[in-house]
Design a protein around this motif. Structure first.
Motif, PDB file in Angstrom:
ATOM      1  N   VAL A 142      91.569  37.697  42.258  1.00  0.00           N
ATOM      2  CA  VAL A 142      90.875  36.898  41.253  1.00  0.00           C
ATOM      3  C   VAL A 142      90.626  35.477  41.743  1.00  0.00           C
ATOM      4  N   ALA A 143      91.602  34.926  42.479  1.00  0.00           N
ATOM      5  CA  ALA A 143      91.529  33.517  42.865  1.00  0.00           C
ATOM      6  C   ALA A 143      90.543  33.256  43.992  1.00  0.00           C
ATOM      7  N   LEU A 149      85.400  35.375  50.471  1.00  0.00           N
ATOM      8  CA  LEU A 149      85.932  36.636  50.970  1.00  0.00           C
ATOM      9  C   LEU A 149      84.874  37.408  51.751  1.00  0.00           C
ATOM     10  N   ALA A 150      83.620  37.358  51.273  1.00  0.00           N
ATOM     11  CA  ALA A 150      82.538  38.053  51.975  1.00  0.00           C
ATOM     12  C   ALA A 150      82.345  37.477  53.379  1.00  0.00           C
ATOM     13  N   PHE A 151      82.342  36.144  53.499  1.00  0.00           N
ATOM     14  CA  PHE A 151      82.208  35.526  54.826  1.00  0.00           C
ATOM     15  C   PHE A 151      83.421  35.850  55.698  1.00  0.00           C
ATOM     16  N   LEU A 152      84.610  35.878  55.103  1.00  0.00           N
ATOM     17  CA  LEU A 152      85.815  36.169  55.865  1.00  0.00           C
ATOM     18  C   LEU A 152      85.800  37.602  56.405  1.00  0.00           C
ATOM     19  N   LEU A 153      85.458  38.556  55.548  1.00  0.00           N
ATOM     20  CA  LEU A 153      85.367  39.953  55.990  1.00  0.00           C
ATOM     21  C   LEU A 153      84.306  40.122  57.063  1.00  0.00           C
ATOM     22  N   LYS A 154      83.192  39.453  56.875  1.00  0.00           N
ATOM     23  CA  LYS A 154      82.103  39.550  57.843  1.00  0.00           C
ATOM     24  C   LYS A 154      82.524  38.976  59.189  1.00  0.00           C
ATOM     25  N   PHE A 155      83.228  37.848  59.165  1.00  0.00           N
ATOM     26  CA  PHE A 155      83.643  37.204  60.410  1.00  0.00           C
ATOM     27  C   PHE A 155      84.665  38.063  61.160  1.00  0.00           C
TER      28      PHE A 155
END
Length: 336
Positions: A142-143, A149-155
Motif C-alpha cells: 500500500v505504501a 514499484l513499476a520503475f523498480l521492477l523494470k530496472f
C-alpha cells in the motif's frame, strides 16, 4: 432479484448522465483547450475564432452539452484532436480498451490468487511469523507508489537481469493475428501459442506492479473477515459437533467470510483502472490509461470524455455483478 437488477440499471443510467454533465463542464473549465492544442500558442486570433466555430465551442455550454449528448447516444463522441488525431474518439477507446482490460484482469487475478489464501492462512496462524510477515508485506504494497514499484521492477528484472521485457505488449516484429484485440486470447484462438506466450510474458511486470494495492486490500479484508467469522457461535457449535476441520473451514468460515471480500474485489476494479494510467506509461502499453495521460496533455476532450464515461460504466457494472453474486454466496439474500 429482477426488480433489484432493473433498479440498479436505472441507477447506472442516472450515474452516467450526471457524470457526463460534470465531466463536460469540468473539461471545458481547464486552461487552454483543444483550439490551443491544435493550433498552438502562436495561432492568429482569426484562426482561433474560425476553429472554435468549426468545433462548436463558440456556443453556450448547455448547447454544446446537448449536442454532445445527442451524438453520444448514436456512438459519436467526436474526433480525437491529440491521442490519434483524426480518428473517432470511440474507435480510439475500443482499440485501446482491450490492452487495459487484459492488464487489469491479470493484475486482479494475481491479487485474488495471492491475497485470499494468504489472508486466510494469516488469520488461522494469527500472531505467527507468517501473519507478521504477511501484514508487513501488505503494508509495503500500500505504501509504495505504483509508478516507483513499476520503475523498480523494470530496472531490476528487465534492464539488470534481462529476464522479462521492459515495455510494450509484444516483441517488435511479432505480428500475431488480431481477432479480439486481447493479444493472449488472440494467440490462443488462432493457435499462435508463441505470440500468446510472448504477450503473457510482457504483462508479468506491469501486472505485478498494478496488483500490489489490490492485493494488500484484499489480504487485509480477508484476514479481518476470517478472524471475525472464527469467533462466531456457529463455528464453535460446528467444532463441538465434531465436524471435520476441512468442512468447518470451507463451509462455515471461508464461505461466510467471502461477502466483504467480494465487495472489496468489486471496488478494486476502479483502483485498477486508475492505476493503469501510471503503469501503462511506465511500460509503454497503448491502453486507455496512456490515452488519458496523452489526452490531458493535448486537451483531447472527445477521447477524455468517452474514456472516463466508459470507465465509469464498467465500474458500475462490475459492482452490479458483485451485488448479484451476493445471492449466490448468502442464500438469505434470495428471500429479501
Amino acid at each position: 432479484m429482477l426488480r433489484f437488477t432493473i433498479r440498479r440499471l436505472a441507477q447506472l443510467a442516472l450515474v452516467v448522465v450526471v457524470l457526463s454533465m460534470l465531466l463536460f463542464a469540468w473539461l471545458r473549465m481547464l486552461p487552454g483547450g483543444p483550439v490551443s492544442a491544435l493550433l498552438g500558442d502562436r495561432a492568429t486570433p482569426e484562426a482561433r475564432v474560425k476553429l472554435e466555430a468549426d468545433l462548436g465551442l463558440d456556443q453556450p455550454i448547455f448547447v454544446q452539452y446537448w449536442r454532445f449528448l445527442a451524438r453520444a447516444v448514436t456512438g459519436d463522441f467526436g474526433t480525437s484532436t491529440g491521442v490519434q488525431r483524426g480518428s473517432p474518439a470511440l474507435e480510439v477507446f475500443l482499440t485501446r480498451f482491450p490492452a487495459t482490460l487484459e492488464l487489469s484482469i491479470l493484475a486482479l487475478l494475481l491479487a485474488v490468487a495471492v491475497g485470499i489464501p494468504l489472508g486466510y492462512l494469516a488469520a488461522r496462524k494469527r500472531g505467527s511469523w507468517l501473519d507478521n510477515v504477511s501484514i508487513t508485506w501488505s503494508l509495503i504494497g500500500v505504501a509504495v507508489p505504483v509508478f516507483f514499484l513499476a520503475f523498480l521492477l523494470k530496472f531490476v528484472f528487465a534492464i539488470q537481469l534481462g529476464a522479462l521485457p521492459a515495455s510494450g505488449r509484444q516483441d517488435v516484429g511479432l505480428n500475431g493475428t488480431r481477432v479480439t484485440g486481447f493479444y493472449i486470447l488472440d494467440g490462443l484462438l488462432t493457435r499462435e501459442f508463441d505470440a500468446a506466450w510472448n504477450s503473457f510474458v510482457h504483462l508479468i511486470l506491469p501486472a505485478i506492479a498494478l496488483s500490489t494495492i489490490p492485493f494488500a486490500v484484499i489480504f487485509r479484508i480477508t484476514r479481518a473477515a476470517v478472524l471475525d467469522v472464527m469467533d462466531e457461535d456457529y463455528v464453535r457449535t460446528a467444532r463441538a459437533k465434531g465436524l471435520a476441520g476441512m468442512v468447518i473451514r470451507r463451509r462455515h468460515i471461508l464461505h461466510n467470510a467471502m461477502l466483504p471480500v467480494v465487495t472489496t474485489i468489486g471496488l478494486q476494479t476502479g483502483a485498477l483502472l486508475a492505476g493503469a494510467v501510471l503503469t501503462e506509461r511506465v511500460f509503454n502499453i497503448a491502453g486507455i490509461g496512456q490515452a488519458v495521460a496523452i489526452g490531458f496533455q493535448r486537451k483531447d476532450f472527445p477521447v477524455l470524455q468517452v474514456v472516463i464515461l466508459a470507465s465509469a460504466m464498467v465500474y458500475v457494472l462490475v459492482n452490479l455483478i458483485v451485488d448479484l453474486s451476493y445471492a449466490l454466496i448468502d442464500p438469505r439474500l434470495r428471500t429479501r
